[in-house]
Scaffold this motif. Structure first.
Motif, short mmCIF file in Angstrom:
data_model
loop_
_atom_site.label_atom_id
_atom_site.label_comp_id
_atom_site.label_asym_id
_atom_site.label_seq_id
_atom_site.Cartn_x
_atom_site.Cartn_y
_atom_site.Cartn_z
N PRO A 1 -19.72 17.88 -1.36
CA PRO A 1 -20.40 18.55 -2.46
C PRO A 1 -19.47 19.11 -3.53
N THR B 1 -27.21 15.48 -7.78
CA THR B 1 -28.48 16.16 -8.01
C THR B 1 -29.12 15.70 -9.31
N ASP C 1 -21.82 17.19 -6.03
CA ASP C 1 -23.16 17.73 -5.77
C ASP C 1 -23.98 17.83 -7.05
#
Length: 72
Positions: free
Chosen positions: A28, A49, A45
């Motif tokens: 992440p 996302t 991350d």
């Protein structure tokens, strides 16, 4: 309904390509850079996302083995 284009967060603001250098063991907090010019794009991350919010593998792009490909 899927979007036609990504919103440019994954596009390098320096060279305008979408070529991310993603290590095989990316976590992440791994820093991701542009594979063309080497500029920092964000942490894995945040970029993942953003990709998933825009349809992820169900949109017009697919993430496959660390590469984002347009689905034709």
């Amino acid at each position: 309904m899927s979007q036609q284009y990504l919103n440019h967060q994954l596009e390098c603001p320096y060279c305008l390509t979408i070529r991310l250098r993603i290590p095989a063991d990316a976590g992440p907090d791994t820093r991701i850079v542009c594979d063309d010019c080497g500029e920092f794009l964000g942490v894995w991350d945040d970029l993942l996302t953003d990709f998933e919010k825009q349809g992820g593998n169900n949109g017009v792009f697919r993430l496959d083995k660390g590469r984002i490909r347009r689905i034709e």
